[in-house]
Each structure stands twice: as structure tokens, then as C-alpha cells.
Design a protein around this motif. Structure first.
Motif, PDB file in Angstrom:
ATOM      1  N   GLY A  28       8.421  32.444 -56.570  1.00 10.95           N
ATOM      2  CA  GLY A  28       8.576  31.332 -55.636  1.00 10.95           C
ATOM      3  C   GLY A  28       9.262  31.716 -54.339  1.00 10.95           C
ATOM      4  N   GLU A  29       9.702  32.977 -54.218  1.00  6.96           N
ATOM      5  CA  GLU A  29      10.380  33.388 -52.982  1.00  6.96           C
ATOM      6  C   GLU A  29       9.383  33.935 -51.948  1.00  6.96           C
ATOM      7  OE1 GLU A  29      11.193  34.696 -56.012  1.00  6.96           O
ATOM      8  OE2 GLU A  29      13.267  34.133 -56.449  1.00  6.96           O
ATOM      9  N   VAL A  30       9.799  33.857 -50.687  1.00  7.20           N
ATOM     10  CA  VAL A  30       8.986  34.359 -49.576  1.00  7.20           C
ATOM     11  C   VAL A  30       9.807  35.364 -48.783  1.00  7.20           C
ATOM     12  CG1 VAL A  30       7.719  33.723 -47.482  1.00  7.20           C
ATOM     13  CG2 VAL A  30       7.796  32.144 -49.429  1.00  7.20           C
ATOM     14  N   ILE A  31       9.229  36.518 -48.531  1.00  5.13           N
ATOM     15  CA  ILE A  31       9.919  37.574 -47.793  1.00  5.13           C
ATOM     16  C   ILE A  31       9.062  38.000 -46.607  1.00  5.13           C
ATOM     17  CG2 ILE A  31      10.870  39.919 -47.920  1.00  5.13           C
ATOM     18  CD1 ILE A  31      11.351  39.412 -50.910  1.00  5.13           C
ATOM     19  N   GLU A  32       9.649  37.934 -45.431  1.00  2.00           N
ATOM     20  CA  GLU A  32       8.950  38.330 -44.207  1.00  2.00           C
ATOM     21  C   GLU A  32       9.522  39.654 -43.722  1.00  2.00           C
ATOM     22  OE1 GLU A  32       8.488  36.913 -39.552  1.00  2.00           O
ATOM     23  OE2 GLU A  32       9.938  35.906 -40.843  1.00  2.00           O
ATOM     24  N   LEU A  33       8.665  40.624 -43.456  1.00  2.00           N
ATOM     25  CA  LEU A  33       9.102  41.955 -43.030  1.00  2.00           C
ATOM     26  C   LEU A  33       8.639  42.198 -41.601  1.00  2.00           C
ATOM     27  CD1 LEU A  33       8.191  43.900 -46.300  1.00  2.00           C
ATOM     28  CD2 LEU A  33      10.382  42.844 -45.684  1.00  2.00           C
ATOM     29  N   VAL A  34       9.582  42.570 -40.738  1.00  2.00           N
ATOM     30  CA  VAL A  34       9.301  42.682 -39.304  1.00  2.00           C
ATOM     31  C   VAL A  34       9.690  44.070 -38.787  1.00  2.00           C
ATOM     32  CG1 VAL A  34       9.750  41.680 -37.036  1.00  2.00           C
ATOM     33  CG2 VAL A  34       9.893  40.224 -39.084  1.00  2.00           C
ATOM     34  N   SER A  35       8.757  44.756 -38.160  1.00  5.06           N
ATOM     35  CA  SER A  35       9.067  46.020 -37.472  1.00  5.06           C
ATOM     36  C   SER A  35       7.834  46.486 -36.727  1.00  5.06           C
ATOM     37  CB  SER A  35       9.487  47.121 -38.463  1.00  5.06           C
ATOM     38  OG  SER A  35       8.368  47.651 -39.158  1.00  5.06           O
ATOM     39  N   ASP A  36       8.011  47.545 -35.942  1.00  8.81           N
ATOM     40  CA  ASP A  36       6.858  48.225 -35.363  1.00  8.81           C
ATOM     41  C   ASP A  36       6.141  48.965 -36.483  1.00  8.81           C
ATOM     42  OD1 ASP A  36       7.631  47.420 -32.818  1.00  8.81           O
ATOM     43  OD2 ASP A  36       8.845  49.219 -32.493  1.00  8.81           O
ATOM     44  N   LEU A  37       4.966  49.518 -36.154  1.00  6.44           N
ATOM     45  CA  LEU A  37       4.243  50.351 -37.117  1.00  6.44           C
ATOM     46  C   LEU A  37       5.146  51.508 -37.545  1.00  6.44           C
ATOM     47  CD1 LEU A  37       0.579  51.200 -36.058  1.00  6.44           C
ATOM     48  CD2 LEU A  37       1.362  49.992 -38.099  1.00  6.44           C
ATOM     49  N   GLY A  39       7.766  51.296 -39.332  1.00  5.72           N
ATOM     50  CA  GLY A  39       9.169  50.879 -39.449  1.00  5.72           C
ATOM     51  C   GLY A  39       9.692  50.930 -40.875  1.00  5.72           C
ATOM     52  N   GLY A  40       8.804  50.772 -41.832  1.00  2.00           N
ATOM     53  CA  GLY A  40       9.217  50.846 -43.233  1.00  2.00           C
ATOM     54  C   GLY A  40       8.881  49.615 -44.068  1.00  2.00           C
ATOM     55  N   LYS A  41       8.075  48.722 -43.541  1.00  2.81           N
ATOM     56  CA  LYS A  41       7.757  47.478 -44.250  1.00  2.81           C
ATOM     57  C   LYS A  41       7.035  47.734 -45.578  1.00  2.81           C
ATOM     58  CE  LYS A  41       5.391  45.838 -40.712  1.00  2.81           C
ATOM     59  NZ  LYS A  41       5.535  47.028 -39.840  1.00  2.81           N
ATOM     60  N   THR A  42       6.031  48.591 -45.537  1.00  2.62           N
ATOM     61  CA  THR A  42       5.274  48.848 -46.767  1.00  2.62           C
ATOM     62  C   THR A  42       6.115  49.664 -47.751  1.00  2.62           C
ATOM     63  OG1 THR A  42       3.185  48.667 -45.578  1.00  2.62           O
ATOM     64  CG2 THR A  42       3.123  49.823 -47.688  1.00  2.62           C
ATOM     65  N   THR A  43       6.904  50.584 -47.218  1.00  6.45           N
ATOM     66  CA  THR A  43       7.831  51.355 -48.060  1.00  6.45           C
ATOM     67  C   THR A  43       8.785  50.402 -48.777  1.00  6.45           C
ATOM     68  OG1 THR A  43       7.695  53.222 -46.539  1.00  6.45           O
ATOM     69  CG2 THR A  43       9.648  53.131 -47.977  1.00  6.45           C
ATOM     70  N   SER A  60      -0.531  49.951 -48.104  1.00 11.61           N
ATOM     71  CA  SER A  60      -0.711  49.032 -46.993  1.00 11.61           C
ATOM     72  C   SER A  60      -2.003  48.258 -47.160  1.00 11.61           C
ATOM     73  CB  SER A  60      -0.755  49.810 -45.690  1.00 11.61           C
ATOM     74  OG  SER A  60      -1.117  48.927 -44.656  1.00 11.61           O
ATOM     75  N   PRO A  61      -1.926  46.922 -47.152  1.00  9.67           N
ATOM     76  CA  PRO A  61      -3.160  46.138 -47.265  1.00  9.67           C
ATOM     77  C   PRO A  61      -3.786  45.870 -45.905  1.00  9.67           C
ATOM     78  CG  PRO A  61      -1.257  44.708 -47.553  1.00  9.67           C
ATOM     79  CD  PRO A  61      -0.745  46.075 -47.170  1.00  9.67           C
ATOM     80  N   THR A  62      -3.543  46.742 -44.931  1.00  4.86           N
ATOM     81  CA  THR A  62      -4.005  46.475 -43.571  1.00  4.86           C
ATOM     82  C   THR A  62      -5.486  46.113 -43.491  1.00  4.86           C
ATOM     83  OG1 THR A  62      -2.283  47.784 -42.557  1.00  4.86           O
ATOM     84  CG2 THR A  62      -4.231  47.453 -41.245  1.00  4.86           C
ATOM     85  N   PHE A  63      -6.319  46.767 -44.270  1.00  4.27           N
ATOM     86  CA  PHE A  63      -7.753  46.495 -44.156  1.00  4.27           C
ATOM     87  C   PHE A  63      -8.246  45.454 -45.152  1.00  4.27           C
ATOM     88  CE2 PHE A  63      -6.957  50.634 -42.311  1.00  4.27           C
ATOM     89  CZ  PHE A  63      -7.370  50.364 -41.020  1.00  4.27           C
ATOM     90  N   THR A  64      -7.425  45.138 -46.146  1.00  2.29           N
ATOM     91  CA  THR A  64      -7.844  44.130 -47.123  1.00  2.29           C
ATOM     92  C   THR A  64      -7.061  42.835 -46.916  1.00  2.29           C
ATOM     93  OG1 THR A  64      -6.231  45.036 -48.656  1.00  2.29           O
ATOM     94  CG2 THR A  64      -8.490  45.796 -48.895  1.00  2.29           C
ATOM     95  N   ILE A  65      -6.050  42.893 -46.070  1.00  2.00           N
ATOM     96  CA  ILE A  65      -5.163  41.771 -45.745  1.00  2.00           C
ATOM     97  C   ILE A  65      -4.215  41.398 -46.873  1.00  2.00           C
ATOM     98  CG2 ILE A  65      -4.942  39.433 -44.804  1.00  2.00           C
ATOM     99  CD1 ILE A  65      -7.739  39.871 -43.575  1.00  2.00           C
ATOM    100  N   SER A  66      -4.711  41.315 -48.120  1.00  2.97           N
ATOM    101  CA  SER A  66      -3.758  40.994 -49.170  1.00  2.97           C
ATOM    102  C   SER A  66      -3.976  41.824 -50.429  1.00  2.97           C
ATOM    103  CB  SER A  66      -3.806  39.505 -49.515  1.00  2.97           C
ATOM    104  OG  SER A  66      -4.882  39.222 -50.369  1.00  2.97           O
ATOM    105  N   LYS A  67      -2.877  42.079 -51.132  1.00  2.57           N
ATOM    106  CA  LYS A  67      -2.919  42.799 -52.408  1.00  2.57           C
ATOM    107  C   LYS A  67      -1.994  42.079 -53.379  1.00  2.57           C
ATOM    108  CE  LYS A  67      -3.316  47.132 -52.938  1.00  2.57           C
ATOM    109  NZ  LYS A  67      -2.651  48.429 -53.190  1.00  2.57           N
TER     110      LYS A  67
END
Ligand code: ADP
Ligand code: MG
Length: 154
Positions: A28-37, A39-43, A60-67
Motif C-alpha cells: 500500500g506504500e508509494v515511493i517516488e525516486l527522483v534523479s538524473d539518469l 543517479g541510482g533509482k533502479t539500483t 530498468s523498465p524503461t522500455f516496458t514502463i512497468s515491471k
């Protein structure tokens, strides 16, 4: 709003921090990750999923948008809206999981879906300080303060 700044010296330290938070997730939690490319969001998401109890491969789900990463009967939904001018149909998928208590939602490049995200969320800004150094600026809605338990002092 709770705030905390944590410095990490390499990717494994960032994963460890994320793993602590991941272990505090119930669903039920939501986490937003913000940085330049880079930056470490996927890590960070990799550590989150591990702490959440998932052994699924995080990429990275960059090409599938969601995983989706499964942990028992719970799910972590990882979205990445990089370069999408609008969220399109995925916005409906996101809205659905946002109301599902067994789902944790993690979003990279959330600008196009900001209006859908609840104010009750954890937001982490990553700033590169050195080649392998990152500063994590954590902002946490008061209702989610349990997510910060066990984090090292800044
Ligand atoms: P993003 O999803 O924000 O584009 P990634 O997590 O895909 O970023 O990539 C971050 C890159 O930076 C990885 O190659 C990772 O190993 C590297 N890196 C180096 N130092 C750190 C650190 N302290 N925290 C996170 N990633 C780091
Ligand atoms: Mg990424």
C-alpha cells in the motif's frame, strides 16, 4: 513530513539503505525516486525489492514502463516513465495498483503521473556527489514514518 539525508559511497551502500526501507514495507506504500539518469533509482529499487522479500530480477523498465516483483502474495510494481510525454493507458494500470493494499508502487520519472500520486508517499532525491558518491534526500509523509525505521543517522 519527515526528512533525512544519507550519503552513500557506492552502489552497494545505496542498495543496503533501500533494503532497510524495503523490509519496512507492508503493502500500500508509494515511493517516488527522483534523479538524473544514472543517479541510482533502479539500483535503489533493487535493494527495495530485496528487503521486501522478492528474489525477482530488478532491471530498468524503461522500455516496458512497468515491471512486477513478487514477494509471497504481495507485489512491488516498478514504473519508469522516462521520456514519456504522457502516461497514456499505463496511467490506468498505475491508478489500479495505487488502490491495492497488497501492492507497493515505485515510480521513476514520475512527472507525467504526479497528479495521480498520493501526497502520502516517500520521495527520494538522489544527487551525485562523486563518481560513486550519492546523497539521498528522503522526504517521508508522516503516516509512512515507519519506513524510516532502522536507517543510519545522517
Ligand atoms: P537510474 O535508474 O537513476 O538511471 P541506475 O540505478 O540505473 O540509475 O544506475 C546508477 C549507476 O550508478 C549504476 O551503474 C550504479 O552501479 C552506479 N553507482 C555508483 N555509485 C552509486 C551509488 N552510491 N548509489 C547508486 N548507484 C551508484
Ligand atoms: Mg532507472
Amino acid at each position: 513530513m519527515g526528512m533525512k539525508v544519507i550519503k552513500t559511497a557506492d552502489a552497494s551502500q545505496t542498495e543496503k539503505i533501500a533494503e532497510i526501507i524495503g523490509g519496512n514495507l507492508h503493502g500500500g506504500e508509494v515511493i517516488e525516486l527522483v534523479s538524473d539518469l544514472g543517479g541510482g533509482k533502479t539500483t535503489f529499487t533493487r535493494g527495495l525489492a530485496k528487503g521486501f522479500g522478492s528474489t525477482d530480477r530488478v532491471a530498468s523498465p524503461t522500455f516496458t514502463i512497468s515491471k512486477v516483483y513478487k514477494s509471497g502474495n504481495k507485489e512491488m510494481h516498478h514504473f519508469d516513465f522516462y521520456r514519456l510525454p504522457q502516461a497514456g493507458l499505463i496511467e490506468h494500470e498505475l491508478a489500479d495498483v495505487l488502490t491495492d493494499k497488497k501492492c507497493v508502487v515505485v515510480v521513476e520519472w514520475a512527472d507525467v503521473v504526479k497528479h495521480v500520486l498520493p501526497a502520502k508517499r516517500l520521495t527520494i532525491n538522489f544527487r551525485q556527489t562523486q563518481e560513486d558518491g550519492r546523497e539521498l534526500n528522503i522526504k517521508c509523509a508522516d503516516e509512512l514514518s515507519y519506513l524510516m525505521e532502522g536507517l543510519p543517522e545522517a
